[in-house]
Scaffold this motif. Structure first.
Motif, short mmCIF file in Angstrom:
data_model
loop_
_atom_site.label_atom_id
_atom_site.label_comp_id
_atom_site.label_asym_id
_atom_site.label_seq_id
_atom_site.Cartn_x
_atom_site.Cartn_y
_atom_site.Cartn_z
N CYS A 102 15.16 -5.74 -11.19
CA CYS A 102 15.74 -7.20 -11.12
C CYS A 102 15.02 -8.16 -10.75
N LEU A 103 13.89 -7.98 -10.05
CA LEU A 103 13.17 -9.41 -9.56
C LEU A 103 12.28 -9.81 -10.85
N SER A 104 11.74 -8.70 -11.65
CA SER A 104 11.07 -9.00 -12.89
C SER A 104 11.87 -9.92 -13.90
N MET A 115 13.29 1.95 -7.01
CA MET A 115 12.50 0.70 -7.16
C MET A 115 13.61 -0.05 -8.32
N SER A 116 14.57 0.12 -8.13
CA SER A 116 15.48 -0.87 -9.01
C SER A 116 15.43 -2.32 -9.01
N GLY A 117 14.77 -2.58 -7.66
CA GLY A 117 14.66 -3.80 -7.11
C GLY A 117 13.50 -4.62 -8.02
N LYS A 168 -4.80 -11.23 -8.23
CA LYS A 168 -3.69 -11.90 -7.41
C LYS A 168 -4.30 -12.00 -6.01
N GLY A 169 -3.72 -12.57 -5.15
CA GLY A 169 -3.94 -12.88 -3.84
C GLY A 169 -4.40 -14.35 -3.82
N ALA A 170 -4.52 -14.90 -2.47
CA ALA A 170 -4.77 -16.24 -2.12
C ALA A 170 -5.92 -16.70 -3.03
N HIS A 226 -3.27 -6.88 -8.47
CA HIS A 226 -3.44 -7.24 -6.91
C HIS A 226 -4.94 -6.61 -6.56
N PRO A 227 -5.45 -6.64 -5.46
CA PRO A 227 -6.85 -6.28 -5.36
C PRO A 227 -6.98 -4.69 -5.33
N GLY A 228 -5.98 -4.23 -4.69
CA GLY A 228 -5.66 -2.89 -4.60
C GLY A 228 -5.81 -2.10 -6.32
N GLU A 229 -4.94 -2.62 -6.90
CA GLU A 229 -4.79 -2.02 -8.43
C GLU A 229 -6.23 -2.36 -8.99
N PHE A 230 -6.90 -3.60 -8.84
CA PHE A 230 -8.10 -4.12 -9.55
C PHE A 230 -9.02 -2.90 -9.11
N GLY A 239 7.06 -7.66 -0.25
CA GLY A 239 7.25 -6.74 -1.60
C GLY A 239 8.35 -7.37 -2.64
N GLY A 240 7.64 -7.14 -3.61
CA GLY A 240 8.66 -7.80 -4.96
C GLY A 240 8.00 -9.15 -5.47
N SER A 241 7.11 -9.76 -4.74
CA SER A 241 6.69 -11.38 -5.03
C SER A 241 5.89 -11.26 -6.54
N ASP A 278 1.58 -4.65 -15.34
CA ASP A 278 1.38 -4.93 -13.78
C ASP A 278 1.69 -3.61 -13.26
N ALA A 279 1.22 -3.34 -11.83
CA ALA A 279 1.88 -2.47 -10.99
C ALA A 279 1.60 -1.11 -11.65
N ASP A 280 2.57 -0.01 -11.68
CA ASP A 280 2.37 1.39 -12.23
C ASP A 280 2.06 1.15 -13.61
N ILE A 330 5.44 -4.40 -19.08
CA ILE A 330 5.59 -2.91 -18.43
C ILE A 330 5.01 -2.83 -17.04
N GLY A 331 5.68 -2.16 -16.00
CA GLY A 331 4.98 -1.57 -14.86
C GLY A 331 5.68 -1.88 -13.59
N PRO A 332 6.32 -2.97 -13.27
CA PRO A 332 7.00 -3.09 -11.86
C PRO A 332 7.91 -1.93 -11.44
N GLY A 333 7.53 -1.14 -10.62
CA GLY A 333 8.44 -0.01 -10.26
C GLY A 333 8.82 1.12 -11.01
N CYS A 334 7.84 1.35 -11.91
CA CYS A 334 7.99 2.51 -13.03
C CYS A 334 7.69 3.67 -12.26
N1 LIG Z 1 11.92 -3.93 -4.53
C1 LIG Z 1 11.04 -3.13 -5.15
O1 LIG Z 1 11.45 -2.23 -5.97
C2 LIG Z 1 9.46 -3.08 -5.28
C3 LIG Z 1 8.86 -2.25 -5.89
N2 LIG Z 1 7.23 -2.23 -5.89
C4 LIG Z 1 6.66 -1.35 -6.68
O2 LIG Z 1 6.01 -0.48 -5.47
C5 LIG Z 1 4.92 0.33 -6.30
C6 LIG Z 1 3.91 0.32 -5.43
O3 LIG Z 1 3.09 -0.88 -5.48
P1 LIG Z 1 2.54 -1.49 -4.30
O4 LIG Z 1 1.55 -2.82 -4.85
O5 LIG Z 1 3.38 -1.90 -3.21
O6 LIG Z 1 1.27 -0.51 -3.80
P2 LIG Z 1 -0.19 -0.25 -3.79
O7 LIG Z 1 -0.43 0.99 -3.34
O8 LIG Z 1 -0.51 -0.20 -5.39
O9 LIG Z 1 -0.98 -1.48 -3.25
C7 LIG Z 1 -0.72 -2.07 -2.08
C8 LIG Z 1 -1.88 -2.25 -1.32
O10 LIG Z 1 -3.10 -2.73 -2.18
C9 LIG Z 1 -3.79 -3.74 -1.18
N3 LIG Z 1 -3.52 -5.22 -1.70
C10 LIG Z 1 -2.36 -5.86 -2.10
N4 LIG Z 1 -2.64 -7.09 -2.23
C11 LIG Z 1 -3.72 -7.28 -1.58
C12 LIG Z 1 -4.51 -8.54 -1.38
N5 LIG Z 1 -4.08 -9.79 -1.79
N6 LIG Z 1 -5.57 -8.54 -0.84
C13 LIG Z 1 -6.08 -7.50 -0.16
N7 LIG Z 1 -5.66 -6.12 -0.29
C14 LIG Z 1 -4.21 -6.17 -1.01
C15 LIG Z 1 -3.25 -3.30 -0.01
O11 LIG Z 1 -4.15 -2.22 0.66
C16 LIG Z 1 -2.04 -2.83 -0.08
O12 LIG Z 1 -1.50 -2.06 0.99
C17 LIG Z 1 5.00 -0.44 -7.69
O13 LIG Z 1 5.74 0.10 -8.63
C18 LIG Z 1 5.52 -1.71 -7.34
O14 LIG Z 1 5.77 -2.46 -8.55
C19 LIG Z 1 6.83 -3.38 -5.23
O15 LIG Z 1 6.53 -4.36 -6.28
C20 LIG Z 1 7.53 -4.02 -4.14
C21 LIG Z 1 9.01 -4.36 -4.22
#
Ligand SMILES: NC(=O)C1=CN([C@@H]2O[C@H](COP(=O)(O)OP(=O)(O)OC[C@H]3O[C@@H](n4cnc5c(N)ncnc54)[C@H](O)[C@@H]3O)[C@@H](O)[C@H]2O)[C@@H](O)CC1
Ligand SMILES: Nc1ncnc2c1ncn2[C@@H]1O[C@H](COP(=O)(O)OP(=O)(O)O)[C@@H](O)[C@H]1O
Ligand SMILES: [Mg+2]
Length: 288
Positions: free
Chosen positions: A41-43, A36-38, A197-199, A160-164, A222-224, A135-137, A107-111
């Motif tokens: 990079c994206l952040s 998850m180096s990306g 997050k989300g619409a 995002h809603p899953g994390e919340f 992924g990565g937005s 964020d994220a992790d 802190i968090g993206p891709g950790c």
């Molecule tokens: N290029 C990279 O290295 C990337 C790394 N990533 C990392 O991957 C790890 C896992 O993160 P993820 O977010 O993919 O996995 P998560 O398991 O935390 O969340 C993904 C799930 O959350 C739900 N969800 C997300 N947004 C939603 C919305 N708007 N409405 C309803 N449900 C929603 C969905 O069920 C979705 O499958 C994190 O560390 C993250 O930072 C991601 O950011 C993708 C890109």
């Protein structure tokens, strides 16, 4: 107390002609792991295109050359890594010194998820008084705690809603049915800003709420969100308070997505397009 609805966008402090990179702040991003180096990079790109003066990207040592090779504008900080390429517990020692230098930390993206990541996130949240974007992790780490620690400084959580749902120990459906109420309640209870997050991304500090109107489903790629993390940090580094930084960042991020989709289509949009369209989004915002 009645919730204040905010519709006006905040403005960035004016850039003086004699300003220098120190004027626009130092951002420290702690992100990435093997595979998850990306995310790092994206952040980093979100922070650079967001206007931060200096962007330090701290990653596990095994991926530092990938991150550095992707963008020469980053300052790179290699951190000790565990056998899976995530942060090692001893990374705290390096970070003790590194966190004294920036104006803002994210802190968090891709950790990835591990006890060491949880301990580092908890330490930053509880003990470091600088503005912190989680964020994220980073959020996954906080979700494993019995309760959120008291915050030592300004905090923006960007689930995002899953994390919340993980943070609030419920499910995504429940979150989506009561987005504003749940985000506001959480922010008020914990004294932080929540950007859900989300619409129609919700930004709230528990007293004020804004609903973002930019963005499109092309950004569901992924990565937005990693780009947004860096962008928020950049606006904090330039002096915006937490609620305002989160609100303006969500607007710019979605606008970059809309401008990108207009040329590339929604299906054709990828996360790394967002930093490329941020300059056009800035031009629109600054022209107003
Ligand atoms: N290029 C990279 O290295 C990337 C790394 N990533 C990392 O991957 C790890 C896992 O993160 P993820 O977010 O993919 O996995 P998560 O398991 O935390 O969340 C993904 C799930 O959350 C739900 N969800 C997300 N947004 C939603 C919305 N708007 N409405 C309803 N449900 C929603 C969905 O069920 C979705 O499958 C994190 O560390 C993250 O930072 C991601 O950011 C993708 C890109
Ligand atoms: N349908 C949509 N409309 C508007 N914005 C969206 C939509 N889908 C996703 N986004 C935005 O894209 C970003 C996705 O963030 P996140 O889920 O954290 O992605 P990742 O972890 O893959 O980087 C958020 O800012 C979210 O608001
Ligand atoms: Mg994310």
């Amino acid at each position: 107390m009645a919730l204040e609805r905010v519709t006006e966008l905040p403005e960035l402090p004016a850039r003086k002609t004699d300003s220098h990179k120190g004027s626009f702040g130092r951002v420290l991003l702690i992100a990435g792991s093997r595979g998850m180096s990306g995310a790092a990079c994206l952040s980093g790109m979100g922070a650079l295109r967001g206007g931060a003066g200096l962007v330090f990207v701290a990653v596990p040592s095994g991926i530092v050359s990938i991150v550095a090779g992707r963008e020469p504008s980053y300052l790179n900080i290699p951190l000790p890594e565990d056998e899976a390429g995530r942060l090692h517990a001893s990374a705290t020692e390096t970070l003790q010194d590194e966190v004294t230098k920036p104006d803002v930390i994210a802190i968090g993206p891709g950790c990835g998820q591990s006890q060491a990541v949880t301990d580092i996130v908890t330490w930053l949240y509880r003990d470091i008084d600088k503005p912190l974007v989680v964020d994220a992790d980073g959020l996954n780490a906080l979700s494993t705690l019995d309760t959120l620690p008291p915050a030592a400084g300004p905090r923006i959580l960007t689930p995002h809603p899953g994390e919340f749902a993980r943070l609030t120990r419920t499910d995504i459906k429940t979150v989506q049915q009561a987005r504003e109420e749940m985000a506001t309640e959480f922010a008020a209870a914990h004294g932080c800003v929540v950007l859900l997050k989300g619409a129609g991304t919700i930004i709230t500090d528990g007293h004020r709420v804004a609903v973002n109107s930019t963005g499109n489903s092309g950004m569901a790629t992924g990565g937005s969100g990693d780009v947004l993390t860096g962008l928020i940090a950049a606006l904090l580094a330039q002096g915006l308070p937490v609620f305002e930084a989160a609100q303006l960042a969500a607007h710019l991020h979605g606008l970059a997505g809309d401008l990108a989709a207009a040329e590339l289509s929604e299906p054709g949009l990828i996360a790394s397009d967002l930093p490329r369209y941020l300059p056009a989004a800035w031009l629109r915002v600054l022209a107003k």
